[in-house]
Design an enzyme around this catalytic site. Structure first.
Site, PDB file in Angstrom:
ATOM      1  N   ASP A  46       0.848  -1.200   0.000  1.00 25.49           N
ATOM      2  CA  ASP A  46       0.000   0.000   0.000  1.00 25.49           C
ATOM      3  C   ASP A  46       0.879   1.244   0.000  1.00 25.49           C
ATOM      4  O   ASP A  46       1.554   1.531   0.981  1.00 25.49           O
ATOM      5  CB  ASP A  46      -0.900  -0.005   1.242  1.00 25.49           C
ATOM      6  CG  ASP A  46      -1.891   1.150   1.215  1.00 25.49           C
ATOM      7  OD1 ASP A  46      -2.996   0.961   0.686  1.00 25.49           O
ATOM      8  OD2 ASP A  46      -1.549   2.242   1.714  1.00 25.49           O
ATOM      9  N   TYR A  51       3.166   9.795  -0.577  1.00 25.90           N
ATOM     10  CA  TYR A  51       4.257   9.209   0.226  1.00 25.90           C
ATOM     11  C   TYR A  51       5.615   9.394  -0.467  1.00 25.90           C
ATOM     12  O   TYR A  51       6.658   9.121   0.130  1.00 25.90           O
ATOM     13  CB  TYR A  51       4.043   7.708   0.479  1.00 25.90           C
ATOM     14  CG  TYR A  51       2.759   7.319   1.171  1.00 25.90           C
ATOM     15  CD1 TYR A  51       1.947   8.264   1.800  1.00 25.90           C
ATOM     16  CD2 TYR A  51       2.336   5.995   1.215  1.00 25.90           C
ATOM     17  CE1 TYR A  51       0.759   7.894   2.420  1.00 25.90           C
ATOM     18  CE2 TYR A  51       1.158   5.618   1.845  1.00 25.90           C
ATOM     19  CZ  TYR A  51       0.367   6.577   2.431  1.00 25.90           C
ATOM     20  OH  TYR A  51      -0.797   6.199   3.049  1.00 25.90           O
ATOM     21  N   LYS A  76      -2.581   5.912  -4.375  1.00 24.90           N
ATOM     22  CA  LYS A  76      -3.676   6.852  -4.092  1.00 24.90           C
ATOM     23  C   LYS A  76      -3.376   8.206  -4.691  1.00 24.90           C
ATOM     24  O   LYS A  76      -2.212   8.639  -4.717  1.00 24.90           O
ATOM     25  CB  LYS A  76      -3.851   7.016  -2.573  1.00 24.90           C
ATOM     26  CG  LYS A  76      -3.747   5.727  -1.792  1.00 24.90           C
ATOM     27  CD  LYS A  76      -4.003   5.923  -0.307  1.00 24.90           C
ATOM     28  CE  LYS A  76      -3.607   4.674   0.463  1.00 24.90           C
ATOM     29  NZ  LYS A  76      -2.188   4.609   0.834  1.00 24.90           N
ATOM     30  N   HIS A 109      -7.364   9.628  -2.146  1.00 24.27           N
ATOM     31  CA  HIS A 109      -6.752   9.543  -0.809  1.00 24.27           C
ATOM     32  C   HIS A 109      -7.622  10.227   0.259  1.00 24.27           C
ATOM     33  O   HIS A 109      -7.794   9.693   1.360  1.00 24.27           O
ATOM     34  CB  HIS A 109      -5.359  10.181  -0.871  1.00 24.27           C
ATOM     35  CG  HIS A 109      -4.405   9.694   0.157  1.00 24.27           C
ATOM     36  ND1 HIS A 109      -3.057   9.584  -0.076  1.00 24.27           N
ATOM     37  CD2 HIS A 109      -4.589   9.278   1.434  1.00 24.27           C
ATOM     38  CE1 HIS A 109      -2.452   9.125   1.017  1.00 24.27           C
ATOM     39  NE2 HIS A 109      -3.370   8.934   1.938  1.00 24.27           N
TER      40      HIS A 109
HETATM   41  P1  NDP Z   1       0.671   1.503  11.947  1.00 23.94           P
HETATM   42  O1  NDP Z   1      -0.508   1.390  12.829  1.00 23.94           O
HETATM   43  O2  NDP Z   1       0.928   0.466  10.928  1.00 23.94           O
HETATM   44  O3  NDP Z   1       1.954   1.691  12.893  1.00 23.94           O
HETATM   45  C1  NDP Z   1       3.239   1.919  12.399  1.00 23.94           C
HETATM   46  C2  NDP Z   1       4.152   2.202  13.599  1.00 23.94           C
HETATM   47  O4  NDP Z   1       4.144   1.097  14.494  1.00 23.94           O
HETATM   48  C3  NDP Z   1       5.593   2.456  13.222  1.00 23.94           C
HETATM   49  O5  NDP Z   1       6.087   3.427  14.121  1.00 23.94           O
HETATM   50  C4  NDP Z   1       6.277   1.118  13.471  1.00 23.94           C
HETATM   51  O6  NDP Z   1       7.623   1.322  13.874  1.00 23.94           O
HETATM   52  C5  NDP Z   1       5.453   0.552  14.623  1.00 23.94           C
HETATM   53  N1  NDP Z   1       5.312  -0.910  14.555  1.00 23.94           N
HETATM   54  C6  NDP Z   1       4.966  -1.667  13.478  1.00 23.94           C
HETATM   55  N2  NDP Z   1       4.891  -2.967  13.805  1.00 23.94           N
HETATM   56  C7  NDP Z   1       5.194  -3.067  15.118  1.00 23.94           C
HETATM   57  C8  NDP Z   1       5.297  -4.146  16.014  1.00 23.94           C
HETATM   58  N3  NDP Z   1       5.091  -5.402  15.628  1.00 23.94           N
HETATM   59  N4  NDP Z   1       5.637  -3.872  17.324  1.00 23.94           N
HETATM   60  C9  NDP Z   1       5.853  -2.617  17.732  1.00 23.94           C
HETATM   61  N5  NDP Z   1       5.755  -1.538  16.913  1.00 23.94           N
HETATM   62  C10 NDP Z   1       5.441  -1.751  15.613  1.00 23.94           C
HETATM   63  O7  NDP Z   1       0.562   2.960  11.279  1.00 23.94           O
HETATM   64  P2  NDP Z   1       0.542   3.596   9.833  1.00 23.94           P
HETATM   65  O8  NDP Z   1      -0.049   4.949  10.026  1.00 23.94           O
HETATM   66  O9  NDP Z   1       1.829   3.512   9.156  1.00 23.94           O
HETATM   67  O10 NDP Z   1      -0.531   2.734   9.026  1.00 23.94           O
HETATM   68  C11 NDP Z   1      -0.215   1.607   8.229  1.00 23.94           C
HETATM   69  C12 NDP Z   1      -0.445   1.920   6.756  1.00 23.94           C
HETATM   70  O11 NDP Z   1      -1.758   2.424   6.524  1.00 23.94           O
HETATM   71  C13 NDP Z   1       0.451   3.040   6.193  1.00 23.94           C
HETATM   72  O12 NDP Z   1       1.784   2.617   5.976  1.00 23.94           O
HETATM   73  C14 NDP Z   1      -0.299   3.391   4.943  1.00 23.94           C
HETATM   74  O13 NDP Z   1      -0.061   2.417   3.948  1.00 23.94           O
HETATM   75  C15 NDP Z   1      -1.746   3.341   5.428  1.00 23.94           C
HETATM   76  N6  NDP Z   1      -2.242   4.669   5.869  1.00 23.94           N
HETATM   77  C16 NDP Z   1      -3.186   5.285   5.092  1.00 23.94           C
HETATM   78  C17 NDP Z   1      -3.690   6.506   5.439  1.00 23.94           C
HETATM   79  C18 NDP Z   1      -4.718   7.146   4.566  1.00 23.94           C
HETATM   80  O14 NDP Z   1      -5.045   8.332   4.761  1.00 23.94           O
HETATM   81  N7  NDP Z   1      -5.275   6.437   3.613  1.00 23.94           N
HETATM   82  C19 NDP Z   1      -3.242   7.234   6.644  1.00 23.94           C
HETATM   83  C20 NDP Z   1      -2.264   6.482   7.436  1.00 23.94           C
HETATM   84  C21 NDP Z   1      -1.813   5.246   7.043  1.00 23.94           C
HETATM   85  P3  NDP Z   1       8.936   1.058  12.945  1.00 23.94           P
HETATM   86  O15 NDP Z   1       8.589   1.390  11.532  1.00 23.94           O
HETATM   87  O16 NDP Z   1       9.928   2.016  13.524  1.00 23.94           O
HETATM   88  O17 NDP Z   1       9.319  -0.376  13.158  1.00 23.94           O
END
Ligand code: NDP
Length: 283
Positions: A46, A51, A76, A109
């Site tokens: 995704d 991004y 998006k 988006h």
């Molecule tokens: P997430 O809920 O996926 O959380 C990501 C965070 O959690 C990062 O800081 C990561 O740290 C940490 N993390 C991931 N896995 C673990 C784990 N197993 N244990 C502990 N910490 C963990 O947030 P996102 O906002 O990134 O959402 C996921 C996806 O959703 C995005 O990448 C995007 O593709 C989509 N999205 C879409 C939006 C929209 O408007 N359409 C808005 C926001 C997100 P680290 O990377 O440092 O390991």
């Protein structure tokens, strides 16, 4: 396609229920991060124009040596490109960046009801063109409320295949989620672990202990059992692997309900509100 569970969209295409999100992965790191995810087994990625890392995703897919048909890639439309001609140019650029002649799913988006005279319908009609010419296998929306979706239903032809919205235990977003379900629109839960905020919650840590899994695995499993699509993001290889290992256990009803009851309503939201979001990137 991979062995992961998949869901059938309202246009007949299928989508793997688990993917890899690349929001906030810097462009220069995206190729390596996505290659790691592909090595672990992810086939659904995704990304988004905003991004600035579609190129890295495309390079990782190309370097995998696997057929493009093995992958499900979503991108998006930028908030800066809602006018039809801008959207057409932006979509051409997306395909170029991804190095592919199609995307599996292309989304608006944000609805941006405060911009473009609130006319997200004309933007949606432009996405309908991309579906008609086959360059977007499926089209959908993100951050749409039931009111926005009702307007699309009245004024356009194609029902969105998905609605990608913020959903996690602190923001269960039930009203939109139920609207989607009753209109054959698949829910995609973004920020599925609330960007990490829910992982220290004592309800979640105690369930994790009881089932012998990590808090992140428990929350991701909760989404899967609710029937939503998820694509957790991580730059950390061990976490990318951990997030993939959620198909060898099940949560019982009591655990599912306990997690759902953590909902904090609007206060639990970590991202923008779809009715007021008006951020546009500088070109
Ligand atoms: P997430 O809920 O996926 O959380 C990501 C965070 O959690 C990062 O800081 C990561 O740290 C940490 N993390 C991931 N896995 C673990 C784990 N197993 N244990 C502990 N910490 C963990 O947030 P996102 O906002 O990134 O959402 C996921 C996806 O959703 C995005 O990448 C995007 O593709 C989509 N999205 C879409 C939006 C929209 O408007 N359409 C808005 C926001 C997100 P680290 O990377 O440092 O390991």
């Amino acid at each position: 396609m991979s062995q992961l569970p998949s869901l059938t969209l309202n246009d007949g295409h299928t989508i793997p229920q688990l993917g890899f999100g690349v929001f906030q992965i810097p462009p220069a790191e995206t190729r390596a991060a996505t290659e790691t995810a592909i090595r672990i087994g992810y086939r659904h990625i995704d990304t988004a124009e905003m991004y600035n890392n579609e190129r890295g995703v495309g390079e990782a897919v190309a370097s995998s040596g696997l057929d493009r048909a093995e992958f499900f890639i979503t991108s998006k439309l930028s908030n800066a490109a809602h006018k039809p001609d801008d959207a057409r140019r932006a979509f051409d650029r997306t395909l170029e960046e991804l190095g592919s002649d199609h995307v599996d799913l292309f989304l608006i988006h944000w609805p941006l009801p405060m911009l473009y005279d609130g006319d997200f319908v004309q933007t949606w009609r432009t996405l309908e063109e991309f579906k008609a010419d086959g360059r977007a296998r499926s089209i959908g929306v993100s951050n749409f409320t039931p009111a926005h979706l009702q307007r699309l239903a009245q004024e356009s032809e194609v029902t969105p295949a998905v609605n990608q919205i913020e959903i996690h235990p602190y923001f269960t977003n039930d009203e939109t989620r139920q609207f989607d379900a009753s209109h054959q629109i698949v829910n995609e839960s973004y920020s599925p672990i609330a960007q990490g905020e829910v992982l220290d919650d004592s309800t979640i840590t105690s369930i994790a202990k009881a089932v012998g899994k990590t808090p992140a695995q428990v929350v991701l499993r909760w989404h899967i059992q609710r029937g939503d699509v998820i694509f957790p993001k991580s730059k950390t290889e061990s976490r990318v692997r951990e997030n993939f290992e959620i198909f060898d256990f099940e949560l019982d009803n009591a655990s599912m309900n306990a997690i759902s009851s953590l909902d904090r309503g609007e206060k639990g939201r970590t991202g923008g509100n779809p009715d007021t979001m008006d951020w546009v990137p500088k070109s």
